[in-house]
Design a protein around this motif. Structure first.
Motif, short mmCIF file in Angstrom:
data_model
loop_
_atom_site.label_atom_id
_atom_site.label_comp_id
_atom_site.label_asym_id
_atom_site.label_seq_id
_atom_site.Cartn_x
_atom_site.Cartn_y
_atom_site.Cartn_z
N LEU A 12 -8.20 18.52 0.60
CA LEU A 12 -7.00 18.60 1.45
C LEU A 12 -7.25 17.30 2.20
O LEU A 12 -8.32 17.16 2.96
CB LEU A 12 -7.01 19.82 2.16
CG LEU A 12 -5.84 19.89 3.24
CD1 LEU A 12 -4.43 19.78 2.54
CD2 LEU A 12 -5.83 21.10 4.05
N GLY A 13 -6.22 16.56 2.60
CA GLY A 13 -6.33 15.29 3.68
C GLY A 13 -4.91 14.61 3.48
O GLY A 13 -3.96 14.96 2.95
N ALA A 14 -4.98 13.37 4.14
CA ALA A 14 -4.06 12.40 4.20
C ALA A 14 -4.58 11.12 4.64
O ALA A 14 -5.84 10.92 5.12
CB ALA A 14 -2.92 12.76 5.44
N GLY A 15 -4.19 9.92 4.21
CA GLY A 15 -4.58 8.35 4.40
C GLY A 15 -3.53 7.27 3.89
O GLY A 15 -2.48 7.73 3.50
N VAL A 16 -4.13 6.13 3.80
CA VAL A 16 -3.51 5.01 3.34
C VAL A 16 -4.31 4.62 2.18
O VAL A 16 -5.60 4.40 2.17
CB VAL A 16 -3.06 3.96 4.60
CG1 VAL A 16 -2.11 4.33 5.43
CG2 VAL A 16 -4.49 3.72 4.95
N GLY B 50 0.89 -1.35 0.04
CA GLY B 50 -0.08 0.06 -0.19
C GLY B 50 0.81 1.25 0.04
O GLY B 50 2.15 1.14 -0.24
N ALA B 51 0.10 2.33 0.09
CA ALA B 51 0.82 3.70 0.07
C ALA B 51 0.32 4.63 1.28
O ALA B 51 -0.88 4.56 1.59
CB ALA B 51 0.69 4.22 -1.41
N ILE B 52 1.16 5.57 1.48
CA ILE B 52 0.79 6.89 2.22
C ILE B 52 0.73 8.09 1.34
O ILE B 52 1.49 8.21 0.56
CB ILE B 52 1.81 7.01 3.43
CG1 ILE B 52 1.71 5.67 4.49
CG2 ILE B 52 1.60 8.33 4.11
CD1 ILE B 52 2.96 5.91 5.43
N ILE B 53 -0.46 8.73 1.51
CA ILE B 53 -0.84 9.77 0.62
C ILE B 53 -1.22 11.10 1.48
O ILE B 53 -1.65 10.80 2.42
CB ILE B 53 -1.78 9.73 -0.32
CG1 ILE B 53 -3.19 8.97 0.33
CG2 ILE B 53 -1.23 8.46 -1.54
CD1 ILE B 53 -4.06 8.73 -0.92
N ALA B 54 -0.56 12.16 1.28
CA ALA B 54 -0.97 13.45 1.94
C ALA B 54 -0.90 14.60 0.89
O ALA B 54 -0.01 14.79 0.14
CB ALA B 54 0.11 13.48 3.15
N GLY B 55 -1.69 15.60 1.32
CA GLY B 55 -1.71 16.70 0.26
C GLY B 55 -2.99 17.20 -0.05
O GLY B 55 -4.18 16.84 0.36
N ARG B 56 -3.15 18.02 -0.98
CA ARG B 56 -4.25 18.24 -1.94
C ARG B 56 -4.42 17.56 -3.03
O ARG B 56 -3.52 17.29 -3.64
CB ARG B 56 -4.24 19.80 -2.20
CG ARG B 56 -4.26 20.84 -1.18
CD ARG B 56 -4.22 22.22 -1.61
NE ARG B 56 -5.32 22.60 -2.30
CZ ARG B 56 -6.52 23.03 -2.30
NH1 ARG B 56 -6.76 23.09 -0.80
NH2 ARG B 56 -7.42 23.28 -3.11
N MET B 57 -5.62 17.00 -3.35
CA MET B 57 -5.80 16.27 -4.55
C MET B 57 -7.08 16.45 -5.35
O MET B 57 -8.06 17.04 -4.58
CB MET B 57 -5.65 14.70 -4.39
CG MET B 57 -6.67 14.30 -3.38
SD MET B 57 -6.31 12.37 -3.10
CE MET B 57 -4.80 12.77 -2.00
#
Length: 433
Positions: free
Chosen positions: A165-169, A136-143
């Motif tokens: 805006l947010g963060a997660g896996v 899996g991946a860790i993601i963070a920022g604006r998308m």
């Protein structure tokens, strides 16, 4: 004349970004291009139509979407550049994505009148292929998009875990299943208040040959800084079925309460949980030797705290037929109804015929398309009265382009293009650098 500095700054940022990208490309030698490991994807549409006025587009008041073909009145561009920043011995990769969006309605010639926008909605950092997250991946920022699901012909996004805006896996493998969790503060551009929203998606539950289920659950927290707000929740289940090599079907059931009535997005934080929404979405797409298309049906019921209800029903389809290797004929028909309790039923039907030149083939999903179209729509008196009340000056209103008539048409031309992530070095070579 007062200049809108927000939009001017946005234009400057995009101009600077494009200048940097173009400067980088043009300074590359052929040998250097071989080692460029970025990826670029884009979506683009533009055109001309009768009147060049976005208020000529046909959308029923109360419907959450409109059928797209011959009914889009803006120049629109999305472009995303993804660049790997670091690779580690365990196989994991850190990458950054930068995305820009240009949205300019027909007939608008400058940014000083408050119309149109140029934004950088995606600035994202990701760490993917993590062994301790089972790939899996860790993601963070604006998308802009995360696990989005939509019906293409009416651009209806019934689920999008993040558009802000947010963060997660993402895509954590759990045996045969795959899990994504995301915490967002703002998940769409029009969201007025920042609130916490937890969104969980479980994918990959096999049901039959070619079929699988996914489950989604999200929780919207109460805004503790504003009186009168409430918490809410929503859930959905989707069955995806592959049918042969080039056909598939999606069937979706959704339910939400309070701010969860936004379903795919955060809803009104001032709605309490006595307000709820049910939704069923059915979408089938196919591609034969020459004939391809997509059909959809949507039913949605809103129940309000005072006991009133409102139903939205949408049924439509688009079919394309390749008459030669590069010429196809496309027909789209879409019908929407909105039925509020205690009020008259609103209805509208839209028809569009569009011959297209498709250089890369005449499949339903083949792009680019260069199309000439004629769109005609008709609506009832209740739809016109609703438009007079909530959207005066628009196509269905008596003060719009078609006056008191309850029908009208538009003629125009449109170019549409899209492409998935493509290695930048391939694009550089194609462009001759």
């Amino acid at each position: 004349m007062q200049i809108n500095t927000n939009k001017t700054n946005g234009v400057s940022r995009i101009t600077m970004l494009l200048g940097m990208l173009i400067g980088s490309f043009t300074s590359l030698s052929a040998a250097e291009a071989e080692h460029w490991n970025g990826d670029l994807k884009a979506y683009f549409r533009t055109g001309m139509t009768e009147g060049m006025n976005p208020d000529r587009s046909f959308k029923l008041p109360g419907a959450l979407s409109k059928y797209r073909l011959g009914n889009e009145f803006e120049q629109y561009l999305e472009a995303f550049l993804k660049q790997d920043l670091a690779r580690f011995g365990d196989g994991s990769i850190v990458s950054a994505t930068l995305g820009g969006v240009f949205n300019h309605p027909y007939g608008v010639h400058s940014y000083t009148n408050g119309e149109g926008s140029t934004r950088l909605p995606e600035v994202l950092l990701g760490w993917r292929n993590l062994p301790w997250l089972n790939g899996g991946a860790i993601i963070a920022g604006r998308m802009v998009y995360l696990k989005q699901a939509d019906v293409h012909i009416n651009d209806f996004f019934y689920r999008n875990m993040a558009s802000g805006l947010g963060a997660g896996v993402q895509d954590v493998q759990l045996g045969k299943l795959k899990a994504t969790w995301f915490l967002s503060r703002k998940d769409k551009l029009s969201q007025e208040y920042y609130v916490n929203r937890n969104d969980l998606l479980i994918e990959g539950i096999d049901t039959n040959t070619g079929g699988s289920l996914e489950f989604g659950l999200n929780h919207v927290e109460k805004d503790k800084h504003r009186a009168g707000t409430s918490w809410g929740w929503a859930a959905h289940v989707r069955h995806q079925q592959k049918i042969g090599e080039q056909s598939k079907n999606n069937l979706v059931l959704q339910y939400g309460e309070g701010p969860g009535t936004g379903l795919g997005f955060t809803g009104d934080v001032f709605l309490n949980r006595d307000n709820n929404r049910w939704r069923i979405v059915e979408a089938y797409e196919w591609q034969g030797e020459r004939l391809g298309g997509q059909v959809t049906g949507i039913w949605q019921r809103d129940r309000f705290a005072n006991g009133a209800t409102q139903d939205w029903i949408s049924v439509g389809g688009r079919a394309s037929y390749g008459v030669s290797d590069r010429i196809k004929l496309t027909l789209e028909i879409g019908h929407d109804e909105v039925n509020p309790s205690g009020a008259a039923r609103r209805s509208m039907t839209k028809y569009t015929f569009a011959p297209s030149f498709s250089p890369k083939g005449t499949g339903f999903w083949s792009r680019p398309d260069i199309r000439i179209f004629y769109t005609w729509a008709q609506w009832n008196g209740a739809a016109q009265r609703a438009a007079d009340f909530v959207a005066p000056g628009t196509a269905l209103s008596s003060s719009g382009a078609f006056g008191t008539s309850r029908h009208g048409g538009n003629f125009g031309i449109q170019i549409e293009f899209w492409g998935g992530y493509t290695p930048t070095k391939r694009i550089i070579k194609y462009m001759g650098w």
